[in-house]
Design an enzyme around this catalytic site. Structure first.
Site, PDB file in Angstrom:
ATOM      1  N   HIS A 191     -35.680   7.796  -1.925  1.00 44.83           N
ATOM      2  CA  HIS A 191     -34.920   8.680  -1.023  1.00 44.83           C
ATOM      3  C   HIS A 191     -33.430   8.432  -1.227  1.00 44.83           C
ATOM      4  O   HIS A 191     -32.951   7.295  -1.115  1.00 44.83           O
ATOM      5  CB  HIS A 191     -35.336   8.387   0.413  1.00 44.83           C
ATOM      6  N   ASP A 239     -37.728  10.549   8.852  1.00 45.05           N
ATOM      7  CA  ASP A 239     -36.618   9.722   8.361  1.00 45.05           C
ATOM      8  C   ASP A 239     -35.800   9.164   9.526  1.00 45.05           C
ATOM      9  O   ASP A 239     -35.254   9.919  10.328  1.00 45.05           O
ATOM     10  CB  ASP A 239     -35.736  10.621   7.473  1.00 45.05           C
ATOM     11  N   SER A 282     -35.262   4.429   1.228  1.00 42.70           N
ATOM     12  CA  SER A 282     -33.904   4.982   1.184  1.00 42.70           C
ATOM     13  C   SER A 282     -32.950   3.963   0.585  1.00 42.70           C
ATOM     14  O   SER A 282     -32.707   2.902   1.173  1.00 42.70           O
ATOM     15  CB  SER A 282     -33.443   5.353   2.593  1.00 42.70           C
ATOM     16  N   ASP A 333     -29.753   9.491  -0.011  1.00 39.27           N
ATOM     17  CA  ASP A 333     -29.025  10.088   1.120  1.00 39.27           C
ATOM     18  C   ASP A 333     -27.588  10.427   0.751  1.00 39.27           C
ATOM     19  O   ASP A 333     -26.763   9.530   0.560  1.00 39.27           O
ATOM     20  CB  ASP A 333     -28.974   9.093   2.283  1.00 39.27           C
ATOM     21  N   MET A 370     -35.871  14.487  11.338  1.00 38.40           N
ATOM     22  CA  MET A 370     -34.994  13.328  11.535  1.00 38.40           C
ATOM     23  C   MET A 370     -35.361  12.633  12.843  1.00 38.40           C
ATOM     24  O   MET A 370     -35.380  13.264  13.907  1.00 38.40           O
ATOM     25  CB  MET A 370     -33.521  13.746  11.601  1.00 38.40           C
ATOM     26  N   MET A 422     -26.940  15.571   3.362  1.00 39.34           N
ATOM     27  CA  MET A 422     -26.335  15.680   4.695  1.00 39.34           C
ATOM     28  C   MET A 422     -24.890  16.098   4.463  1.00 39.34           C
ATOM     29  O   MET A 422     -23.955  15.307   4.637  1.00 39.34           O
ATOM     30  CB  MET A 422     -26.437  14.329   5.420  1.00 39.34           C
ATOM     31  N   HIS A 432     -31.716  13.891  -0.125  1.00 39.84           N
ATOM     32  CA  HIS A 432     -31.472  14.374   1.238  1.00 39.84           C
ATOM     33  C   HIS A 432     -29.981  14.666   1.378  1.00 39.84           C
ATOM     34  O   HIS A 432     -29.164  13.749   1.477  1.00 39.84           O
ATOM     35  CB  HIS A 432     -31.937  13.288   2.223  1.00 39.84           C
ATOM     36  N   MET A 489     -24.033  11.895   1.864  1.00 44.24           N
ATOM     37  CA  MET A 489     -23.247  12.153   3.089  1.00 44.24           C
ATOM     38  C   MET A 489     -21.814  12.461   2.703  1.00 44.24           C
ATOM     39  O   MET A 489     -21.239  11.776   1.846  1.00 44.24           O
ATOM     40  CB  MET A 489     -23.268  10.922   3.983  1.00 44.24           C
TER      41      MET A 489
HETATM   42  C1  DX5 Z   1     -29.940   8.441   7.954  1.00 42.64           C
HETATM   43  C2  DX5 Z   1     -30.584   8.599   6.596  1.00 42.64           C
HETATM   44  C3  DX5 Z   1     -31.759   7.734   6.404  1.00 42.64           C
HETATM   45  C4  DX5 Z   1     -31.490   6.261   6.452  1.00 42.64           C
HETATM   46  C5  DX5 Z   1     -32.673   5.633   7.107  1.00 42.64           C
HETATM   47  O1  DX5 Z   1     -28.977   9.411   8.120  1.00 42.64           O
HETATM   48  O2  DX5 Z   1     -30.990   9.942   6.379  1.00 42.64           O
HETATM   49  O3  DX5 Z   1     -32.485   8.066   5.220  1.00 42.64           O
HETATM   50  O4  DX5 Z   1     -31.279   5.653   5.212  1.00 42.64           O
HETATM   51  O5  DX5 Z   1     -32.388   4.318   7.365  1.00 42.64           O
HETATM   52  P1  DX5 Z   1     -33.302   3.419   8.291  1.00 42.64           P
HETATM   53  O6  DX5 Z   1     -34.678   3.432   7.681  1.00 42.64           O
HETATM   54  O7  DX5 Z   1     -32.629   2.108   8.226  1.00 42.64           O
HETATM   55  O8  DX5 Z   1     -33.291   4.049   9.656  1.00 42.64           O
HETATM   56 ZN    ZN Z   2     -32.369  10.427   4.662  1.00 44.49          ZN
END
Ligand code: DX5
Ligand code: ZN
Length: 215
Positions: free
Chosen positions: A31, A176, A6, A33, A138, A66, A64, A35
């Site tokens: 990956h 994840d 990620s 992310d 998750m 969110m 991903h 947000m």
């Molecule tokens: C959290 C994200 C993850 C995050 C994971 O909301 O979806 O992908 O980057 O980070 P680690 O591996 O540090 O938990």
């Molecule tokens: Zn993620």
């Protein structure tokens, strides 16, 4: 095991170097992310940075989302180079809306995934499994990297693995949040296909060793 680092934990002032590190370290996926500060209490990055990432790597781009209204932005992320878009079950009120979004992703020629937060049961998404290329379990509350793995994810992975194998469905199981060598091996034993790891990989002194320890 597919490893999807990620980039939320990467150094964005030197992202190209960090992408090269995970490529050389043997990651197959990246990956990404997204947000929006609404679906989750944090803001990360959008599709314009994804198109820059696409220009510097051939890694499979595992996006991903969110965000509260994934449908609104699908085409932007697909045009930017996503290979897979995973959105959240909790972003919608009913399964028909979710099915429409899944179909819209697949109609544009890429893969579709659906994610569940820690408090959502796997039973909720069982009717959708045959429509999906991937389910993302998750193992932390989405929003931030660096949190601790929630053990409840393990039973979810086991249940999904049984359903997918029994019904001979082509659907990957991704996990994840809080993945490191120890939690990654528990996920592997439970039947996961793809592990996402952010802080574990990017904070490790040897990226290749970190990736290999998860495989
Ligand atoms: C959290 C994200 C993850 C995050 C994971 O909301 O979806 O992908 O980057 O980070 P680690 O591996 O540090 O938990
Ligand atoms: Zn993620």
């Amino acid at each position: 095991m597919i490893i999807s680092p990620s980039v939320l934990s990467a150094n964005f002032a030197d992202l190209k170097t960090d992408i090269k590190k995970i490529e050389d370290g043997g990651a197959g996926w990246l990956h990404y992310d997204v947000m929006d500060g609404h679906f989750v209490p944090n803001i990360s990055f959008g599709y314009s940075i994804l198109s820059d990432v696409r220009k510097v790597t051939d890694l499979f781009l595992d996006v991903h989302l969110m965000i509260s209204d994934p449908n609104k932005y699908l085409t932007d992320f697909i045009k930017a180079g996503a290979d897979l878009i995973t959105f959240h079950y909790e972003a919608y009120d009913n399964l028909d809306q979710i099915k429409t979004v899944i179909a819209k992703i697949k109609d544009q020629g890429i893969k579709a995934g659906l994610s569940i937060k820690p408090n959502t049961s796997v039973e909720a998404i069982r009717p959708l499994l045959s429509d999906l290329d991937l389910v993302l379990v998750m193992s932390v509350e989405p929003g931030f990297g660096g949190q601790s793995f929630m053990l409840g994810a393990i039973d979810k992975i086991k249940t999904l693995r049984n359903w997918i194998d029994q019904e001979k469905i082509q659907c990957l199981i991704e996990v994840d949040g809080g993945i490191n060598e120890a939690t990654g091996s528990q996920c592997k034993a439970a039947g996961a296909d793809v592990l996402v790891a952010g802080s574990y990989i990017f904070k490790h002194e040897n990226t290749q060793k970190a990736i290999e320890s998860l495989k």
